[in-house]
Design a protein around this motif. Structure first.
Motif, PDB file in Angstrom:
ATOM      1  N   ARG A  87     -17.696   0.444  -3.382  1.00  9.00           N
ATOM      2  CA  ARG A  87     -17.685  -0.529  -4.489  1.00  9.00           C
ATOM      3  C   ARG A  87     -16.779   0.482  -5.588  1.00  9.00           C
ATOM      4  O   ARG A  87     -15.935   0.073  -6.278  1.00  9.00           O
ATOM      5  N   SER A  88     -17.484   1.386  -5.457  1.00 12.37           N
ATOM      6  CA  SER A  88     -16.641   2.587  -7.229  1.00 12.37           C
ATOM      7  C   SER A  88     -15.482   3.222  -6.689  1.00 12.37           C
ATOM      8  O   SER A  88     -14.349   2.564  -8.065  1.00 12.37           O
ATOM      9  N   THR A  91     -12.905   0.194  -7.478  1.00 15.36           N
ATOM     10  CA  THR A  91     -12.187  -0.211  -8.578  1.00 15.36           C
ATOM     11  C   THR A  91     -11.871   1.154  -8.853  1.00 15.36           C
ATOM     12  O   THR A  91     -11.001   0.766  -9.734  1.00 15.36           O
ATOM     13  N   ARG A  92     -11.984   2.203  -9.132  1.00 17.18           N
ATOM     14  CA  ARG A  92     -11.727   3.489  -9.677  1.00 17.18           C
ATOM     15  C   ARG A  92     -10.528   4.716  -9.213  1.00 17.18           C
ATOM     16  O   ARG A  92     -10.131   5.510  -9.989  1.00 17.18           O
TER      17      ARG A  92
END
Length: 230
Positions: A87-88, A91-92
């Protein structure tokens, strides 16, 4: 899934094809397996696209040790935005993993024996590269050193891959590459729709020798088409 792939070009060829501002040295390889050090491409603000050497097998920042990377070579497009492991990074920390082609194995039966026939899947256009969608993560080891790792995102197969296997890498092209690599783009409603199977006409698949089954085997002969016996 994506378990083996090929990067047969040179740093200068890769830089010219993708417009890289910087690219580390690497050697051409014809049987890249998980846990290998591989080149990826990311976008750095105010610099542009750059190459970086990372480990294939994602190790999330929260992992207790790096062994989890052996299980996280691939991420499914359908769940990558929500699973804690990815997930992280989704996103980035997105990247592309350049490839001259990749291998997949088809379950077949011949002469009464079941086995898996390897296929080499490459761009239809000569001297082109696949831009496989990937994720990056940084893990800090107990000694304070940083381990940068990556994984390949997979999706449902297109018409070329359907007879061979039920998954394939997400292969980006055109404006989707810039959208995916944009470090300030965190909009999942923009990012998720581009994680789809690539058009059939952009790729071709050829059967290759069983020699590719051994990860230690290397060389251009691994991607040479063979004739399948009846």
């Amino acid at each position: 899934m994506c378990g083996r792939y090929v990067l047969s070009g040179t740093p200068s060829e890769l830089s010219a094809y993708f417009g890289l501002q910087d690219c580390p040295d690497f050697l051409p390889r014809f049987n890249i397996a998980p846990q290998s050090d591989i080149p990826v491409i990311r976008q750095r603000p105010e610099i542009g696209l750059v190459g970086q050497i990372v480990r294939w097998g994602l190790v999330p920042s929260w992992a207790k040790d790096s062994s989890i990377g052996a299980k996280l070579n691939n991420a499914r497009a359908e769940t990558v935005a929500d699973k804690p492991s990815f997930r992280s990074s989704f996103t980035r920390h997105r990247c592309i993993i350049p490839a001259s082609g990749y291998f997949e194995w088809q379950a077949v039966s011949r002469n009464g024996k079941a086995f898996k026939q390897p296929w080499y899947i490459r761009p239809t256009e000569e001297n082109a590269y696949f831009a496989m969608a990937g994720l990056l993560a940084k893990w800090v080891a107990p000694d304070g050193s940083n381990l940068i790792t990556a994984c390949v995102i997979t999706t449902e197969p297109n018409g070329v891959m359907t007879p061979i296997y039920d998954r394939m890498p997400v292969i980006l092209s055109g404006n989707d590459i810039g959208t995916w690599l944009d470090p300030v783009n965190h909009d999942r409603n923009v990012l998720i729709p581009i994680l789809k199977s690539v058009a059939d006409e952009t790729m071709k698949a050829v059967p290759v020798s069983l020699s590719v089954n051994r990860a230690g085997n290397e060389g251009p002969e691994l991607i040479q088409a063979i004739e399948l016996s009846e």
